[in-house]
Motif scaffolding. Structure first.
Motif, PDB file in Angstrom:
ATOM      1  N   ARG A 119      62.456  -9.794   5.502  1.00  0.00           N
ATOM      2  CA  ARG A 119      64.041 -10.087   5.617  1.00  0.00           C
ATOM      3  C   ARG A 119      64.509  -8.956   4.382  1.00  0.00           C
TER       4      ARG A 119
ATOM      5  N   THR B  30      63.932  -5.425   5.013  1.00  0.00           N
ATOM      6  CA  THR B  30      64.845  -4.762   5.852  1.00  0.00           C
ATOM      7  C   THR B  30      66.135  -4.452   5.259  1.00  0.00           C
TER       8      THR B  30
ATOM      9  N   ALA C  69      62.716  -5.457  11.219  1.00  0.00           N
ATOM     10  CA  ALA C  69      61.855  -5.966  10.167  1.00  0.00           C
ATOM     11  C   ALA C  69      60.204  -5.622  10.424  1.00  0.00           C
TER      12      ALA C  69
END
Length: 574
Positions: A408, A411, A558
């Motif tokens: 995360r 990303t 992701a």
């Protein structure tokens, strides 16, 4: 390295004895079991090398005058430098003056800089890896030697004379003999002659398998030490055995300092000194376990950062400047963070900061402070070099694993780069940032979109290696991720990674998140004017398409960005 290139042993001896201390005014040094004269060559070279260093301008001081250099050398004469040679150099300078240095002028002719072809660059990359391996062997083992397929010596490390009493001059350019390194089983007191076919060297050359054993090693006479002995074949092209290397570690003198040094080597990044990826993930795993044990009542955040346009820095200023950028950046992060925070180099130009007891808002403020400090600092040691970084910030959730939390944050980092670089993206920005098409630079080609329930991703990577070597690296990436090549033609490749669950849904692990990759290679050459040097650009374009039922765009993003990070690590590694 010089041994491997079959340099004359006399030259090697001169260089290895270059900085031996002199014993008073005499010119001899101690080697295992004997005292030998220190030749005139290394004594002259030591003085010349030191004189040249003192005369040369350094970033931290001016270059010394001739008189200052001679005075400094005379202060260290008698033990470090030969006084008679220093005084001879001084008389020579007084008699012939600047004519003494007339032959050095050609070394500063910038117009004679040779062109370096791509083939030579690939050779340099391989040579750099070779030197790096030798340095690791030198640090981790007391001695090692390398034989070619005909059992001729190629390398005899400077630790081997202390283990065998055999100097390098008696070993190089001859074949290996079983009595050179006398090893005996650790459990036996007596020493029986080992048959040639039973030695670890011959078995490794014959079977192609590595061997490890604890042995007693005879140092000299009746003196024996306990040693760990590693024997490994060297595999060449076509899986043929090209040689064998034997590594020896003295178990009799392992000290707490040695243990600490080995532990540090295993935990720290060798270039920057911060935690390496393994240590970083291990520490994050511990903090996540504490986070889950307290039902998420304490905060935990992760900051992912990446140096903007790092490849451009390497291409423009060279890899040495690129390394210095990473070193300076790591030092800045260490100075600007708190003692309980963990800083690690995740790979290439990517760093991760783990922030215990820090919520998302506080972590974003921390990232912004770091981003501003990097932008305003002098990093890399080059005038006019402006270094910036992009940041992604994520906070731990109660269902998080190490992989999901890092993905995360990664990303968010990629969305910060897609939005123009030199900025910070947080988790709450994902929905709006995931579909942003970059418009600040022609280099930004990241796009994520959705059409009829199928998600699409595209990115581009510029590489410096030839198509053949790039294809080899791509094969290694496919093997690492257990992918399947669906189709292949010149300059293009179709790959499938992962398989869907029983009902076609994406799972929690990467192996259950299938994507199709379409990879194409493109080479362009350009020059703005006839006089300008033509530059070659090799671009790898990557397109990904989702397979199966994906929970949402953030999950797909992701997955793709994690794959791109790994793919870039393979393609842009040396």
């Amino acid at each position: 390295m010089l041994q491997a290139f079959h340099t004359d042993p006399t030259v090697i001896s001169m260089l290895t004895t270059l900085h031996h201390d002199l014993s008073g005014s005499s010119a001899h040094i101690e080697v295992p079991g004997q005292q030998i004269d220190l030749p005139l060559g290394p004594r002259i070279l030591a003085v010349a090398d030191a004189y040249d260093s003192l005369n040369t301008v350094k970033p931290y001081r001016r270059g010394m005058t001739h008189a200052e250099s001679i005075s400094t050398l005379l202060e260290k004469s008698g033990r470090r430098y030969d006084e008679s040679i220093i005084r001879t150099l001084n008389r020579w300078y007084e008699n012939e003056g600047s004519a003494l240095f007339r032959l050095t002028e050609s070394f500063y002719d910038a117009e004679r800089t040779p062109e370096i072809s791509q083939e030579h660059r690939d050779d340099i990359a391989l040579l750099s890896q070779f030197i790096g391996v030798l340095c690791q062997f030198q640090q981790l083992y007391d001695g090692f030697f390398l034989l070619d397929a005909r059992e001729n010596y190629c390398i005899w490390s400077d630790g081997m004379p202390g283990l065998t009493a055999l100097p390098v001059q008696q070993v190089l350019r001859r074949s290996w003999q079983t009595t050179d390194v006398l090893l005996a089983p650790a459990a036996e007191d007596s020493v029986a002659a080992t048959e040639r076919d039973d030695t670890m060297i011959v078995q490794a050359l014959r079977t192609g398998r590595s061997q490890f054993a604890s042995r007693r090693c005879r140092v000299s006479g009746n003196t024996w030490i306990k040693a760990d002995v590693y024997t490994m074949p060297v595999i060449g092209p076509g899986q043929k055995i090209a040689g064998v290397i034997q590594l020896i570690r003295n178990k009799s003198r392992v000290s707490p300092d040695d243990v600490g040094r080995l532990t540090k080597l295993a935990m720290c990044d060798s270039l920057t000194g911060v935690a390496n990826r393994g240590q970083l993930e291990s520490r994050l795993r511990q903090l996540l376990e504490e986070f889950h044990a307290q039902d998420g009542t304490r905060s935990l955040s992760v900051i992912f950062l990446d140096v903007d346009h790092f490849k451009r820095i390497n291409d423009t200023h060279g890899h040495q400047v690129g390394d210095q950028v990473l070193i300076d950046l790591a030092r800045l992060l260490q100075h600007e963070t708190y003692s309980l925070e963990v800083i690690g180099r995740y790979g290439g130009e990517e760093f991760v900061i783990v922030c215990p007891d820090t919520d998302l808002d506080a972590a974003v403020r921390r990232a912004e402070r770091l981003r501003t400090s990097i932008m305003k600092s002098s990093i890399g040691g080059i005038t006019g070099l402006s270094v910036t970084s992009s940041f992604g910030v994520a906070a731990a959730r109660r269902i998080d694993t190490v992989q999901s939390l890092l993905e995360r944050a990664d990303t968010c980092l990629y969305n910060a780069k897609a939005a123009g670089r030199n900025r910070t993206c947080r988790e709450s920005d994902l929905d709006s940032a995931a579909t942003v098409e970059p418009g600040h630079s022609d280099d930004d080609k990241i796009r994520i979109s959705e059409s009829n329930g199928v998600f699409h991703f595209s990115d581009r990577v510029e590489v410096s290696t030839s198509l053949e070597i790039t294809a080899m690296k791509l094969r290694a990436f496919i093997s690492e991720h257990r992918g399947v090549v669906v189709d292949q033609e010149k300059g293009k490749m179709q790959i499938r990674l992962g398989t869907p669950g029983f009902f076609g849904h994406w799972g929690k692990t990467a192996s259950r998140q299938p994507v199709d990759l379409s990879i194409s290679f493109e080479t362009t050459r350009n020059g703005r004017s006839p006089q300008e040097k033509i530059r070659t650009h090799r671009i790898v374009t990557v397109e990904m398409r989702s397979q199966g039922k994906v929970p949402g765009m953030d999950h797909f993003a992701a997955r793709c960005l994690s794959l791109m990070r790994d793919l870039k690590a393979f393609l842009q590694s040396s």
